[in-house]
Design an enzyme around this catalytic site. Structure first.
Site, PDB file in Angstrom:
ATOM      1  N   ASP A 139      -2.004   6.231  -4.264  1.00 41.66           N
ATOM      2  CA  ASP A 139      -0.852   5.538  -3.696  1.00 41.66           C
ATOM      3  C   ASP A 139      -0.439   4.377  -4.603  1.00 41.66           C
ATOM      4  O   ASP A 139      -1.081   4.129  -5.630  1.00 41.66           O
ATOM      5  CB  ASP A 139      -1.156   5.081  -2.266  1.00 41.66           C
ATOM      6  CG  ASP A 139      -2.277   4.064  -2.187  1.00 41.66           C
ATOM      7  OD1 ASP A 139      -3.058   3.959  -3.143  1.00 41.66           O
ATOM      8  OD2 ASP A 139      -2.399   3.380  -1.148  1.00 41.66           O
ATOM      9  N   SER A 150       0.831  -1.211   0.000  1.00 39.28           N
ATOM     10  CA  SER A 150       0.000   0.000   0.000  1.00 39.28           C
ATOM     11  C   SER A 150       0.865   1.260   0.000  1.00 39.28           C
ATOM     12  O   SER A 150       1.663   1.469  -0.895  1.00 39.28           O
ATOM     13  CB  SER A 150      -0.955  -0.021   1.188  1.00 39.28           C
ATOM     14  OG  SER A 150      -1.901   1.021   1.092  1.00 39.28           O
ATOM     15  N   ASP A 162      -0.739   1.157  -4.773  1.00 41.73           N
ATOM     16  CA  ASP A 162      -1.716   0.152  -5.204  1.00 41.73           C
ATOM     17  C   ASP A 162      -3.069   0.771  -5.519  1.00 41.73           C
ATOM     18  O   ASP A 162      -4.060   0.062  -5.722  1.00 41.73           O
ATOM     19  CB  ASP A 162      -1.864  -0.963  -4.168  1.00 41.73           C
ATOM     20  CG  ASP A 162      -2.301  -0.453  -2.801  1.00 41.73           C
ATOM     21  OD1 ASP A 162      -2.342   0.778  -2.608  1.00 41.73           O
ATOM     22  OD2 ASP A 162      -2.604  -1.287  -1.925  1.00 41.73           O
ATOM     23  N   ASP A 215      -5.498   2.359  -3.977  1.00 47.58           N
ATOM     24  CA  ASP A 215      -6.733   2.191  -3.214  1.00 47.58           C
ATOM     25  C   ASP A 215      -7.021   3.414  -2.341  1.00 47.58           C
ATOM     26  O   ASP A 215      -8.070   3.488  -1.712  1.00 47.58           O
ATOM     27  CB  ASP A 215      -6.713   0.912  -2.382  1.00 47.58           C
ATOM     28  CG  ASP A 215      -5.630   0.890  -1.315  1.00 47.58           C
ATOM     29  OD1 ASP A 215      -4.777   1.804  -1.297  1.00 47.58           O
ATOM     30  OD2 ASP A 215      -5.629  -0.055  -0.497  1.00 47.58           O
TER      31      ASP A 215
END
Length: 570
Positions: free
Chosen positions: A301, A140, A303, A305
């Site tokens: 970010d 993340s 990833d 999400d």
């Protein structure tokens, strides 16, 4: 030491060069081999390095073998298979290939993405392909030294605590070395098939994009005004670049991309930390925004999400929005547009976490929408979607966390910054068409419901003992009777570990939520202070939310309460 010697014997010649220098360093050996990475409902996350307490190909293979053994006991699971996606971090592709190899060696069908994809695409793919599970290789918004491993269940949400516990049992029985693993190259391309491993890509992307288009509430305004918006977007070297820019292009939204942050750089060399929650991470976007007079700067970010937002004020400066502000604005927009078009049903519901602003509860109450509070972690929001999908009792219209994550549809069961970016742009265009603006709308909400300000902080812990040390601090906190914090009376203490609540008048009750190591102190006017160890980082988090008559008073109170909360934690 015996574990260290086992690794020194079994790793490759090149890897041995990483371990040889620490063979006479007991502190480093204990740091790497004195314990194992924890595997919970959020999977595992750690520093990329060799050792049982690091993210490396051996810990990844071992975890995947645990997943494989668990799935092998479920009827039809091998044929339904597992979706594997990954982001732009170091070794993400290698870890994905290794995971595919372990699953393939155990006769399990695999859908492997041909290139980096965001978390929401992985969640969507699990549902769309009717897979039994999903694996997402990502850390993340953590610093560049980290990587991680998340597991999804058949509903596209992070694996349930019950299933996770069974996976952990299998992992603990699995050795780090000698596992059978199919040889999956890391230069795979869409359409490649390696036995039971099928490489997928653009066809599924198209279906995902079509689902996002379905959640738009003002498509005619986007079509009419999209080319006129002054918007800057940065993927911060992450997986969001392709899907976010593709969606903007499909909708005719003019986006100016920060060119220096497009490349999938695993070192995230242009930022200190790849976290769009921080204004510093958006600084290059803001610089470009000032050059072109952009109305907004959006960032995702690694990833994709989480969505970060910086709005341009009348004086030309940019102000970053908090996760609560982004979530409340999107929620307010969705409720308002559904009401205007007659699509807001009496059983409409919003889901948020217990540490997310109570301003959302007030707005929902006035607008005739039911607000539900769940534990921190988007899997709990996903559980509500699944529950109502079966019962039909409520219609899910939006879910969000204060940590910059939201979901406006049910096509996925995890946070989706791609959809959030599109919805935010649409909301801006809609408000401008009504001679308004996003910041003006935020101030209107504060004028109507009161000024809410949150101050969050983290106390960092290090090493193998981090989890134990945080648990010890939380246990000490439970032994303290707290009657006030920062001059505000504590009306109720909620201990989510015991599941019990205790009001100031002595009344006892229950939290009604699953067990979690969280202490929640309710203050007047729906204010709160919350302490909880992070599930993904060695940090003990402090959340405060305050309410007052104006911005200045609320900020002053927030500073006072946060200071008192930190003292209490000491």
């Amino acid at each position: 030491m015996s574990i260290f010697e086992e690794w020194l014997t079994n790793v490759t010649f090149d890897e041995r060069e990483e371990l040889e220098p620490i063979k006479d360093d007991p502190v480093q050996i204990r740091e790497r081999f004195g314990g194992e990475l924890g595997f919970g409902t959020a999977g595992m996350r750690g520093i990329i390095r060799l050792g049982t307490f690091g993210m490396n190909v051996y810990t990844v293979k071992r975890a995947t073998k645990g997943v494989a053994d668990y799935l092998s006991g479920l009827e039809g699971a091998k044929d339904r298979g597992v979706v594997i996606a990954y982001d732009t971090r170091r070794f993400s592709r290698e870890f994905a290939a290794a995971s595919a190899g372990i699953l393939a060696a155990n006769g399990i069908k695999v859908y492997l993405f041909e290139d980096v994809r965001p978390v929401p695409v992985c969640s969507f793919a699990v549902r769309r392909l009717n897979a039994e599970a999903g694996i997402m290789i990502t850390a993340s918004h953590n610093p560049k030294e980290y990587n991680g491993y998340k597991v999804y269940g058949p509903d596209g949400a992070q694996m349930s605590p019950e299933a996770t516990a069974k996976v952990v049992e299998f992992i603990q029985k699995t050795p780090y070395f000698g596992l059978e693993c199919a040889d999956i190259p890391t230069d795979f391309r869409e359409g490649d098939v390696f036995g039971t491993v099928k490489v997928i890509g653009k066809d599924l992307d198209e279906e995902y994009f079509a689902e996002i288009e379905k959640i738009l509430l003002s498509p005619e305004i986007v079509a009419e005004r999209g080319k006129d918006i002054k918007l800057v977007y940065t993927p911060v070297h992450g997986a969001g670049y392709m899907p976010v820019t593709t969606m903007f292009a499909r909708l005719g939204i003019q986006a100016n991309v920060v060119a220096e942050q497009v490349a999938p750089d695993p070192d995230f060399s242009t930022v200190k930390v790849p976290n769009p929650e921080n204004k510093e991470t958006l600084s290059m976007g803001i610089e470009l925004g000032k050059k072109i007079g952009a109305d907004v700067v959006l960032g995702t970010d690694p990833d994709s999400d989480r969505l970060g937002v910086a709005l341009r004020l009348d004086d030309g400066e940019y102000v970053p929005l908090t996760g609560n502000q982004i979530g409340v604005l999107l929620m307010d927009y969705i409720i308002a547009r559904k009401a205007e078009t007659g699509a807001l049903k009496p059983n409409a519901a919003v889901v948020k976490t217990i540490v997310t602003t109570t301003l959302a509860d007030r707005i929902c109450q006035k607008r005739g929408v039911t607000a539900f509070n769940v534990l921190t972690g988007f899997k709990f929001i996903g559980e509500k979607i699944k529950e109502w999908e079966t019962s039909g009792e409520y219609e899910y219209i939006f879910g969000f966390e204060e940590s910059f994550g939201s979901l406006a549809g049910t096509y996925a069961r995890d946070k989706d910054a791609v959809a959030a970016a599109v919805l935010f742009a649409e909301m801006m265009l809609y408000l401008e068409s009504r001679s308004s603006g996003v910041y003006k709308r935020l101030k209107e909400l504060y004028s109507e419901f009161g000024y809410y300000v949150e101050k969050n902080a983290s106390v960092e812990y290090g090493g193998l003992d981090a989890m134990r040390d945080m648990a010890a601090v939380m246990e000490k906190l439970r032994g303290i009777k707290v009657e006030s914090i920062g001059g505000e009376k504590v009306l109720c203490v909620k201990d989510y570990l015991s599941g019990k609540t205790l009001s100031a008048d002595g009344t006892e009750g229950v939290t009604g939520l699953p067990v979690s190591d969280v202490m929640y102190y309710t203050l007047p006017d729906e204010q709160f202070v919350v302490f909880r160890p992070s599930g993904t980082e060695p940090k003990l988090k402090i959340y405060t939310l305050v309410f007052d008559k104006n911005d200045a008073a609320a900020n002053a109170k927030a500073e006072r309460i946060m200071k008192a909360a930190k003292e209490l934690l000491k």
